[in-house]
Design an enzyme around this catalytic site. Structure first.
Site, short mmCIF file in Angstrom:
data_model
loop_
_atom_site.label_atom_id
_atom_site.label_comp_id
_atom_site.label_asym_id
_atom_site.label_seq_id
_atom_site.Cartn_x
_atom_site.Cartn_y
_atom_site.Cartn_z
N TYR A 1 2.55 -5.61 -4.34
CA TYR A 1 2.12 -4.28 -4.78
C TYR A 1 2.08 -4.25 -6.32
O TYR A 1 3.10 -4.37 -6.98
CB TYR A 1 3.03 -3.17 -4.25
CG TYR A 1 2.99 -3.00 -2.74
CD1 TYR A 1 1.98 -3.57 -1.97
CD2 TYR A 1 3.97 -2.28 -2.07
CE1 TYR A 1 1.95 -3.43 -0.59
CE2 TYR A 1 3.95 -2.13 -0.68
CZ TYR A 1 2.93 -2.71 0.04
OH TYR A 1 2.91 -2.57 1.41
N1 LIG Z 1 2.82 -3.78 5.93
C1 LIG Z 1 1.59 -3.55 5.55
O1 LIG Z 1 0.70 -4.36 5.76
C2 LIG Z 1 1.28 -2.28 4.85
C3 LIG Z 1 -0.05 -1.88 4.63
C4 LIG Z 1 -0.29 -0.66 3.98
C5 LIG Z 1 0.77 0.12 3.57
N2 LIG Z 1 2.08 -0.30 3.77
C6 LIG Z 1 3.24 0.52 3.37
O2 LIG Z 1 3.06 1.83 3.91
C7 LIG Z 1 3.08 2.78 2.86
C8 LIG Z 1 2.17 3.92 3.20
O3 LIG Z 1 0.83 3.48 3.35
P1 LIG Z 1 -0.37 4.46 3.08
O4 LIG Z 1 -0.38 4.85 1.65
O5 LIG Z 1 -1.59 3.83 3.62
O6 LIG Z 1 0.11 5.71 3.98
P2 LIG Z 1 -0.41 7.13 4.37
O7 LIG Z 1 0.78 8.02 4.23
O8 LIG Z 1 -1.08 7.06 5.68
O9 LIG Z 1 -1.54 7.51 3.31
C9 LIG Z 1 -1.23 7.99 2.03
C10 LIG Z 1 -2.40 8.84 1.57
O10 LIG Z 1 -2.50 9.99 2.40
C11 LIG Z 1 -2.79 11.12 1.62
N3 LIG Z 1 -1.66 12.05 1.72
C12 LIG Z 1 -0.35 11.79 1.88
N4 LIG Z 1 0.36 12.94 1.97
C13 LIG Z 1 -0.54 13.95 1.87
C14 LIG Z 1 -0.43 15.34 1.89
N5 LIG Z 1 0.74 15.95 2.05
N6 LIG Z 1 -1.54 16.07 1.74
C15 LIG Z 1 -2.75 15.48 1.58
N7 LIG Z 1 -2.92 14.15 1.55
C16 LIG Z 1 -1.82 13.39 1.71
C17 LIG Z 1 -2.98 10.65 0.20
O11 LIG Z 1 -4.36 10.36 0.09
P3 LIG Z 1 -5.19 10.67 -1.25
O12 LIG Z 1 -4.54 9.83 -2.30
O13 LIG Z 1 -6.57 10.27 -0.86
O14 LIG Z 1 -5.02 12.16 -1.49
C18 LIG Z 1 -2.19 9.38 0.16
O15 LIG Z 1 -2.66 8.46 -0.79
C19 LIG Z 1 2.70 2.00 1.59
O16 LIG Z 1 3.16 2.62 0.41
C20 LIG Z 1 3.39 0.69 1.86
O17 LIG Z 1 4.77 0.77 1.55
C21 LIG Z 1 2.32 -1.48 4.41
#
Ligand SMILES: NC(=O)c1ccc[n+]([C@@H]2O[C@H](COP(=O)([O-])OP(=O)(O)OC[C@H]3O[C@@H](n4cnc5c(N)ncnc54)[C@H](OP(=O)(O)O)[C@@H]3O)[C@@H](O)[C@H]2O)c1
Length: 323
Positions: free
Chosen positions: A58
């Site tokens: 990251y």
């Molecule tokens: N193991 C793996 O392969 C893998 C892969 C991906 C992620 N991860 C882990 O999982 C974590 C989460 O992944 P993710 O960022 O894809 O998760 P997510 O929670 O599904 O998506 C986050 C996005 O959702 C939106 N969001 C979140 N809360 C919100 C709210 N209250 N209101 C409106 N929009 C909201 C935002 O989008 P906008 O920015 O567009 O507003 C934010 O960037 C990462 O930080 C990482 O630690 C692991």
């Protein structure tokens, strides 16, 4: 905040794990700089979040540095810190990625140094490595636990048969066993319900879904998915959220959220909190407000019929997350 036991470890973690993929600027346009990241981490601490998930890749190490810097100002023992390894850290160095003993040992040392910690609570393999026998990886991980650099080992997106093989081998060889699975699971992507989630439930493996909000798809009307910088990036990535019944799932989330007077993000997270096989979703955030919304979502209750209605339009889609 609510707390729960993390699989077979006996460790207590917050019911929301803070995902640290958005911290640091060596990665993508949608990420947060050091000051913005610090603000989010400090607010998470105030809200009672004790569980953090980062990875060496990251922002190519910057996320680990930022997390370590902020947590270093508090009592390290109060937090559960997870990181992971697999993706190549330097394009021209094949041994800076993969799950060989060499890569794992070197990358773990580098992660600990960036985090400013002697031990990480959970060290995860970020993907399956088709070039390294899993037994080699398990032995290297087991040695890291014996050295005191790692407390527990975990895994991330892969086929269930691969995970089953790893669990079987570690038991047969008396090696440290994976305690957790970090996989793609949300209301718009439920393929993991077929094999991986029942396997984890049977084997007492903690489940920490990534992209619990389908990277933003479940937080706003589907037509607006690409309205943010992150959304634009995710839409290009092409996960199958709009396939099968995904559009109708999104519309039902809007409708029920309106009815209950909550945000779509809160309703979508509440659905995950109601799923028994989920230990703690890993929330991704691009602002402090998102975190506050997520904590409030712990109070959103859904009836059996709400859950059935939200799930009803879903149809099988192509596998994603470990393509
Ligand atoms: N193991 C793996 O392969 C893998 C892969 C991906 C992620 N991860 C882990 O999982 C974590 C989460 O992944 P993710 O960022 O894809 O998760 P997510 O929670 O599904 O998506 C986050 C996005 O959702 C939106 N969001 C979140 N809360 C919100 C709210 N209250 N209101 C409106 N929009 C909201 C935002 O989008 P906008 O920015 O567009 O507003 C934010 O960037 C990462 O930080 C990482 O630690 C692991």
């Amino acid at each position: 905040m609510e707390y729960t036991t993390f699989g077979p470890t006996g460790m207590t973690v917050s019911r929301i794990c803070l995902g640290c993929m958005s911290f640091g600027t060596n990665w993508d346009e949608w990420t947060l700089d050091r000051e913005e990241s610090r603000e989010v981490i400090e607010r998470a601490l105030e809200l009672g979040i004790t569980f953090f998930d980062t990875a060496n890749v990251y922002s190519y190490g910057e996320s680990e540095e930022i997390l370590g810097e902020v947590l270093g100002e508090y009592d390290r023992d109060e937090f559960v810190v997870a990181t992971k390894e697999y993706a190549r850290m330097r394009e021209d160095d094949p041994n800076s990625g993969g799950l060989s003993r060499k890569a794992l040992e070197q990358e773990l040392d580098a992660s600990l140094s960036r985090l400013g910690m002697d031990t990480v609570d959970l060290y995860q393999i970020h993907r399956w490595d088709y070039d390294t026998p899993i037994e080699t990886t398990l032995r290297a991980l087991d040695d890291a636990v014996r050295r005191g650099q790692v407390r527990h080992v975990g895994a991330s997106s892969m086929w269930a048969h691969q995970f089953a093989e790893a669990l079987y081998l570690s038991e047969r060889e008396g090696l440290e066993r994976f305690v957790s699975m970090q996989n793609l699971y949300n209301l718009a992507y439920r393929e993991e319900e077929r094999e991986m989630l029942p396997l984890c439930a049977n084997e007492d493996v903690a489940v920490m879904p990534w992209s619990p909000l389908a990277a933003g798809y479940l937080t706003r009307p589907h037509e607006e998915f690409d309205a943010t910088t992150r959304g634009e990036h995710e839409a290009e990535l092409g996960r199958p959220y709009e396939e099968g019944g995904g559009v109708e799932v999104n519309e039902r989330v809007q409708e029920l959220a309106d009815e209950k007077g909550v945000k779509m993000a809160q309703l979508s997270l509440a659905w995950l909190f109601h799923k028994e096989w989920v230990t703690t979703p890993i929330l991704g955030t691009s602002s402090v407000e998102h975190l506050e919304d997520a904590v409030e979502a712990l109070d959103v209750s859904l009836s059996e019929s709400d859950i059935e209605w939200l799930e009803e339009p879903y149809e099988p889609v192509r596998v994603s997350g470990h393509e």
